[in-house]
Design a protein around this motif. Sequence first.
Motif, PDB file in Angstrom:
ATOM      1  N   TRP A 121     123.477  61.126  -6.318  1.00 43.79           N
ATOM      2  CA  TRP A 121     123.474  59.724  -7.115  1.00 43.79           C
ATOM      3  C   TRP A 121     124.861  59.441  -7.438  1.00 43.79           C
ATOM      4  N   ALA A 122     125.797  60.445  -7.724  1.00 38.48           N
ATOM      5  CA  ALA A 122     127.157  60.189  -8.073  1.00 38.48           C
ATOM      6  C   ALA A 122     127.884  59.514  -6.827  1.00 38.48           C
ATOM      7  N   MET A 123     127.471  59.879  -5.551  1.00 36.82           N
ATOM      8  CA  MET A 123     127.931  59.264  -4.323  1.00 36.82           C
ATOM      9  C   MET A 123     127.825  57.811  -4.283  1.00 36.82           C
ATOM     10  N   ALA A 124     126.421  57.419  -4.820  1.00 34.78           N
ATOM     11  CA  ALA A 124     125.801  56.086  -4.877  1.00 34.78           C
ATOM     12  C   ALA A 124     126.232  55.046  -6.031  1.00 34.78           C
ATOM     13  N   TYR A 125     127.068  55.826  -6.961  1.00 34.74           N
ATOM     14  CA  TYR A 125     127.242  54.854  -8.322  1.00 34.74           C
ATOM     15  C   TYR A 125     128.133  53.667  -8.085  1.00 34.74           C
ATOM     16  N   LYS A 126     127.719  52.730  -8.897  1.00 36.30           N
ATOM     17  CA  LYS A 126     128.438  51.578  -8.558  1.00 36.30           C
ATOM     18  C   LYS A 126     128.446  50.900  -7.150  1.00 36.30           C
ATOM     19  N   SER A 127     127.540  51.048  -6.538  1.00 37.38           N
ATOM     20  CA  SER A 127     127.370  50.740  -5.157  1.00 37.38           C
ATOM     21  C   SER A 127     127.753  49.118  -4.902  1.00 37.38           C
ATOM     22  N   GLU A 128     127.279  48.461  -5.643  1.00 34.30           N
ATOM     23  CA  GLU A 128     127.698  47.135  -5.542  1.00 34.30           C
ATOM     24  C   GLU A 128     129.116  46.757  -5.554  1.00 34.30           C
ATOM     25  N   TYR A 136     122.214  52.380   5.992  1.00 32.56           N
ATOM     26  CA  TYR A 136     120.760  51.893   6.634  1.00 32.56           C
ATOM     27  C   TYR A 136     119.649  52.403   5.735  1.00 32.56           C
ATOM     28  N   LEU A 137     120.006  53.059   4.554  1.00 30.78           N
ATOM     29  CA  LEU A 137     119.004  53.354   3.610  1.00 30.78           C
ATOM     30  C   LEU A 137     118.838  52.695   2.316  1.00 30.78           C
ATOM     31  N   PRO A 138     117.935  52.095   1.824  1.00 33.14           N
ATOM     32  CA  PRO A 138     117.918  51.192   0.620  1.00 33.14           C
ATOM     33  C   PRO A 138     117.748  52.389  -0.408  1.00 33.14           C
ATOM     34  N   LEU A 139     118.177  52.044  -1.591  1.00 28.53           N
ATOM     35  CA  LEU A 139     118.215  52.730  -2.825  1.00 28.53           C
ATOM     36  C   LEU A 139     116.886  52.783  -3.447  1.00 28.53           C
ATOM     37  N   ARG A 140     116.172  53.715  -3.731  1.00 26.35           N
ATOM     38  CA  ARG A 140     114.815  53.748  -4.129  1.00 26.35           C
ATOM     39  C   ARG A 140     114.716  52.896  -5.755  1.00 26.35           C
ATOM     40  N   LEU A 141     115.576  52.845  -6.564  1.00 22.64           N
ATOM     41  CA  LEU A 141     115.781  52.187  -7.572  1.00 22.64           C
ATOM     42  C   LEU A 141     116.513  51.032  -7.645  1.00 22.64           C
ATOM     43  N   GLY A 142     117.108  50.407  -6.812  1.00 23.81           N
ATOM     44  CA  GLY A 142     118.101  49.548  -6.562  1.00 23.81           C
ATOM     45  C   GLY A 142     119.327  49.941  -7.170  1.00 23.81           C
ATOM     46  N   ALA A 143     120.537  49.083  -6.980  1.00 17.19           N
ATOM     47  CA  ALA A 143     121.820  49.541  -7.362  1.00 17.19           C
ATOM     48  C   ALA A 143     122.037  49.837  -8.998  1.00 17.19           C
ATOM     49  N   LYS A 144     121.253  48.992  -9.831  1.00 16.32           N
ATOM     50  CA  LYS A 144     121.689  48.870 -11.092  1.00 16.32           C
ATOM     51  C   LYS A 144     120.642  50.203 -11.762  1.00 16.32           C
ATOM     52  N   GLY A 145     119.521  50.468 -11.408  1.00 15.32           N
ATOM     53  CA  GLY A 145     118.743  51.433 -11.377  1.00 15.32           C
ATOM     54  C   GLY A 145     119.341  53.016 -11.345  1.00 15.32           C
ATOM     55  N   THR A 146     119.939  52.922 -10.178  1.00 18.36           N
ATOM     56  CA  THR A 146     120.739  54.284  -9.757  1.00 18.36           C
ATOM     57  C   THR A 146     121.903  54.346 -10.554  1.00 18.36           C
ATOM     58  N   ASP A 147     122.873  53.423 -11.042  1.00 18.87           N
ATOM     59  CA  ASP A 147     123.635  53.585 -11.949  1.00 18.87           C
ATOM     60  C   ASP A 147     123.113  53.593 -13.304  1.00 18.87           C
ATOM     61  N   ALA A 148     121.989  53.364 -13.677  1.00 15.83           N
ATOM     62  CA  ALA A 148     121.464  53.926 -15.014  1.00 15.83           C
ATOM     63  C   ALA A 148     121.040  55.422 -15.076  1.00 15.83           C
ATOM     64  N   VAL A 149     120.558  55.656 -13.911  1.00 15.14           N
ATOM     65  CA  VAL A 149     120.235  57.149 -13.869  1.00 15.14           C
ATOM     66  C   VAL A 149     121.531  58.124 -14.162  1.00 15.14           C
ATOM     67  N   VAL A 150     122.749  57.532 -13.408  1.00 12.74           N
ATOM     68  CA  VAL A 150     123.816  58.450 -13.337  1.00 12.74           C
ATOM     69  C   VAL A 150     124.376  58.221 -14.616  1.00 12.74           C
ATOM     70  N   GLU A 151     124.268  57.119 -15.627  1.00 12.43           N
ATOM     71  CA  GLU A 151     124.820  57.148 -16.837  1.00 12.43           C
ATOM     72  C   GLU A 151     124.161  57.759 -17.874  1.00 12.43           C
ATOM     73  N   SER A 152     122.942  57.886 -17.683  1.00  9.73           N
ATOM     74  CA  SER A 152     122.033  58.760 -18.693  1.00  9.73           C
ATOM     75  C   SER A 152     122.008  60.246 -18.519  1.00  9.73           C
ATOM     76  N   ILE A 171     133.968  60.110 -10.511  1.00  9.63           N
ATOM     77  CA  ILE A 171     134.573  61.165 -10.764  1.00  9.63           C
ATOM     78  C   ILE A 171     134.744  61.653 -12.154  1.00  9.63           C
ATOM     79  N   GLU A 172     134.891  60.781 -13.192  1.00 11.03           N
ATOM     80  CA  GLU A 172     135.136  61.224 -14.407  1.00 11.03           C
ATOM     81  C   GLU A 172     134.034  61.572 -15.173  1.00 11.03           C
ATOM     82  N   LEU A 173     132.983  61.157 -14.675  1.00 11.41           N
ATOM     83  CA  LEU A 173     131.641  61.508 -15.262  1.00 11.41           C
ATOM     84  C   LEU A 173     131.123  62.953 -15.093  1.00 11.41           C
ATOM     85  N   ASN A 174     131.725  63.695 -14.092  1.00  9.26           N
ATOM     86  CA  ASN A 174     131.386  65.192 -13.792  1.00  9.26           C
ATOM     87  C   ASN A 174     132.031  65.989 -14.870  1.00  9.26           C
TER      88      ASN A 174
END
Length: 286
Positions: A121-128, A136-152, A171-174
């Motif tokens: 998830w951290a590798m896909a954070y802030k994908s926008e 070639y793979l869609p994000l299951r929760l979309g970009a904003k949903g993925t970011d929300a998981v990382v941040e929570s 990086i700094e979130l780890n």
Amino acid sequence: MPLAHSHEARARAFGEPFVERRMTGRKHPIEDFLFTYYTQKPGQLYRWHPGLNVVLTGQEAQERATWKFYRAVETGQGTGYEFDVQAFAQARARAIEFARVILAGTSQRPGNFACFGLHEWAMAYKSEDNGIRHEYLPLRLGAKGTDAVVESEKIRCTHFDAFRFYTPQAIELNELQPTRETQRDLEQPGCLHANMDLYKWAYKLSPAVPSSLVMDCFELAWDIRTMDMQASPYDLADWGHEPIRIETPSGKAEYIRRQKAFASRADHLRLKLLEVANNLQLAPKD
């Protein structure tokens, strides 16, 4: 040699579909990984090695006259060939020592079973802003949903070779900041990537490692990669894989259950590899 032929068939079951995809320009997010991330190619995997202290004789053994780290020995049945432990120990001393340190250190530490695969998830954070690794793979929760998981979530990845693919903002979130230099201090037996890497140590110590053990490590890595991607932010429905929804309590519980099962398989293989590394380190260098 029956063992050589059965090993080749076992390895080709994984390698041939990959080669076919490469020839036709297709990708697979799970099954390509062990041949693209790791450096051993299918042809190398197909070669059978018996490991330490085995002399091979007969016509099929003669091809090893040109194989690296094999030597000829005289037997009652004529010329045979065996792994040249002394030559390998001298040429690969630093690699053997590094593998031994990683394997021994990891086996002695407690496992962390609360990471929930958040490295992907951290590798896909802030994908926008950054894009995503598997375009070639869609994000299951979309970009904003993925970011929300990382941040929570609390992210505490211990594995440098996962951490180095984080997006800049992640990086700094780890909680930890792994480096190549601290790898020997941080790797722990609950980590999916550390357990996948048993395959790496197996082929780096080959041909000292019996090919049966290499394939056991390969198949463990294959199974772990499958779970790793199921728990990732990507939607793998088109590849027939249901997600492990680590953003939910039930998904977290499922992740931990599978993670512990993989750690148990890995513990056994790690000790076998460590025994090989220890034997190589004791080999005379001159």
